[in-house]
Scaffold this active site. Structure first.
Site, PDB file in Angstrom:
ATOM      1  N   ASP A  65       0.937  -1.217   0.090  1.00  7.12           N
ATOM      2  CA  ASP A  65      -0.190  -0.013   0.016  1.00  7.12           C
ATOM      3  C   ASP A  65       0.905   1.173  -0.087  1.00  7.12           C
ATOM      4  O   ASP A  65       1.656   1.515   1.072  1.00  7.12           O
ATOM      5  CB  ASP A  65      -0.772   0.228   1.130  1.00  7.12           C
ATOM      6  CG  ASP A  65      -1.846   1.012   1.281  1.00  7.12           C
ATOM      7  OD1 ASP A  65      -1.747   2.005   0.387  1.00  7.12           O
ATOM      8  OD2 ASP A  65      -3.118   1.011   2.029  1.00  7.12           O
ATOM      9  N   ASN A  91       6.723   5.598 -10.522  1.00 11.18           N
ATOM     10  CA  ASN A  91       5.577   6.064  -9.555  1.00 11.18           C
ATOM     11  C   ASN A  91       4.406   5.880 -10.326  1.00 11.18           C
ATOM     12  O   ASN A  91       4.261   6.886 -11.203  1.00 11.18           O
ATOM     13  CB  ASN A  91       6.009   7.131  -8.808  1.00 11.18           C
ATOM     14  CG  ASN A  91       6.518   6.789  -7.527  1.00 11.18           C
ATOM     15  OD1 ASN A  91       6.315   6.066  -6.977  1.00 11.18           O
ATOM     16  ND2 ASN A  91       7.655   7.868  -7.263  1.00 11.18           N
ATOM     17  N   TYR A 157      -8.467  13.651  -7.598  1.00 11.50           N
ATOM     18  CA  TYR A 157      -7.261  13.120  -8.414  1.00 11.50           C
ATOM     19  C   TYR A 157      -6.627  14.321  -9.041  1.00 11.50           C
ATOM     20  O   TYR A 157      -5.407  14.213  -9.116  1.00 11.50           O
ATOM     21  CB  TYR A 157      -7.902  12.354  -9.574  1.00 11.50           C
ATOM     22  CG  TYR A 157      -6.770  11.938 -10.466  1.00 11.50           C
ATOM     23  CD1 TYR A 157      -6.215  10.743 -10.284  1.00 11.50           C
ATOM     24  CD2 TYR A 157      -6.814  12.586 -11.711  1.00 11.50           C
ATOM     25  CE1 TYR A 157      -5.296  10.206 -11.275  1.00 11.50           C
ATOM     26  CE2 TYR A 157      -5.990  12.045 -12.682  1.00 11.50           C
ATOM     27  CZ  TYR A 157      -5.207  11.084 -12.287  1.00 11.50           C
ATOM     28  OH  TYR A 157      -4.265  10.550 -13.445  1.00 11.50           O
ATOM     29  N   LYS A 161      -2.488  15.020  -8.527  1.00 15.33           N
ATOM     30  CA  LYS A 161      -1.591  15.363  -9.611  1.00 15.33           C
ATOM     31  C   LYS A 161      -1.160  16.635  -9.708  1.00 15.33           C
ATOM     32  O   LYS A 161       0.091  16.893  -9.887  1.00 15.33           O
ATOM     33  CB  LYS A 161      -2.248  14.918 -10.913  1.00 15.33           C
ATOM     34  CG  LYS A 161      -2.768  13.594 -11.139  1.00 15.33           C
ATOM     35  CD  LYS A 161      -1.592  12.701 -11.143  1.00 15.33           C
ATOM     36  CE  LYS A 161      -1.811  11.175 -11.347  1.00 15.33           C
ATOM     37  NZ  LYS A 161      -0.684  10.120 -11.456  1.00 15.33           N
ATOM     38  N   THR A 194      -8.039   2.197 -19.323  1.00 14.50           N
ATOM     39  CA  THR A 194      -7.584   1.324 -18.162  1.00 14.50           C
ATOM     40  C   THR A 194      -8.648   0.669 -17.437  1.00 14.50           C
ATOM     41  O   THR A 194      -9.735   1.384 -17.311  1.00 14.50           O
ATOM     42  CB  THR A 194      -6.427   1.953 -17.226  1.00 14.50           C
ATOM     43  OG1 THR A 194      -7.240   3.040 -16.373  1.00 14.50           O
ATOM     44  CG2 THR A 194      -5.241   2.592 -17.745  1.00 14.50           C
TER      45      THR A 194
END
Length: 337
Positions: A65, A91, A157, A161, A194
């Site tokens: 994790d 990453n 998100y 980012k 994805t």
């Protein structure tokens, strides 16, 4: 920071059990590179490890994790002991919530930030702890066009980012100050097909989708591997939509605000209603021991592009510049006659 291709023997890929991370591991495996595969989902990890071994490379799947720093430290120690010194760390792990900001619970926002931002911080710290004593190595941060342009329904998100960009820019300055030979670069992606749209927590009324145009994960993987080979550039932009989004946000951010306010909700949802029984991987992996293997691709393969001319041109800037110069010289010569 030169353009010499980096020599990689041991690589680490986080978020390796599916999507872009898995496609990147598959591509690296063809080079005979030993690959440590970090993710939470046991089923997906075992599957990608089998794929890496089938390609003739060593694989070390480690349930990790990335939000838990001690787990990342332990993974780094195991990788060094079982595969050898780490040359490349990619990453890519993340999670998120598809919902308007006011419908995201504080603990869900925090969890997204811990995985998608602090996971990069933890991975980078552990990578540096292994690379700095040897004064060599490469760290690739997988980013997004949304690292520069926030969109509705993805506040958690986009915030993570954006944070990764600020963190990486600061770190790059420190490495330059220290005259370190450890390199760090970023690869900003467009919408990619994805499995995230099948397993991210969603409160949308319809099934979530990537904002078209959609690209196949192999397009992202090629760019990530190219960046690892030549990490001297600060960042790579993958796909014309990424370049156009970043540039437009620099020039007309207010216009983009209004455009996304009109289009951003519908463009991120299919016509199909959301499945109330769909899995969610925010707190636990959807591909855990009893879960399915979601694979590399999502549900939008028939709408995905397997190539990006912009990405190729971005990776081959000297060839592109030479071609444009040659064309200009040819035009001038023709006009003189």
């Amino acid at each position: 920071m030169g353009r010499k291709r980096q020599d990689t023997r041991v690589a680490v890929v986080t978020g390796a059990s599916a999507g872009v991370g898995r496609a990147t591991a598959q591509l690296l495996a063809r080079r005979g590179i030993a690959i440590a595969l970090l993710a939470r989902g046991r089923t997906g990890l075992d599957a990608v490890a089998d794929e890496v071994r089938a390609a003739g490379s060593r694989a070390l799947p480690v349930e990790t994790d990335m939000a838990d720093y001690e787990q990342v430290v332990a993974a780094g120690q195991r990788i060094n002991a079982e595969l050898g010194p780490i040359d490349l760390w990619i990453n890519d792990a993340f999670s998120s919530v598809f919902a308007p900001f006011q419908e995201i619970r504080p603990e869900e926002f925090r969890r997204t930030t811990e995985v998608s931002y602090l996971g990069y911080v933890h991975g980078t710290r552990v990578a540096l702890s292994h690379m700095t004593p040897r004064d060599r190595g490469t760290i690739v941060q997988v980013g997004s066009a949304l690292a520069y342009r926030g969109i509705p329904l993805q506040t958690a998100y986009c915030g993570a980012k954006h944070a990764v960009v600020g963190f990486t820019e600061s770190l790059r300055c420190e490495l330059l100050h220290d005259k370190s030979n450890v390199k760090v670069t970023m690869v900003h992606l467009p919408a990619v097909n994805t499995p995230q749209f099948d397993w991210l927590l969603s409160r949308l009324p319809r099934h979530a989708q990537p904002v078209p145009p959609i690209y196949d994960p192999i397009v992202a993987a090629r760019a990530i591997v190219a960046a690892a080979d030549r990490p001297g550039r600060r960042e790579y932009w993958v796909g014309a939509p990424t370049a156009l989004t970043i540039l437009a946000n620099r020039l007309v951010p207010g216009l983009l605000d209004r455009y996304l306010a009109r289009t951003g909700y519908n463009s991120q949802q299919t016509p199909q209603p959301a499945d109330p029984n769909r899995p969610s991987n925010l707190w636990r992996p959807a591909d855990g021991p009893d879960g399915p293997d979601f694979g590399t691709r999502g549900d939008f393969t028939n709408r995905s592009h397997g190539h990006s001319s912009q990405a190729w041109l971005s990776r081959h800037r000297l060839v592109t510049a030479a071609g444009l110069t040659g064309a200009a010289v040819g035009v001038l010569a023709w006009r003189r006659h």
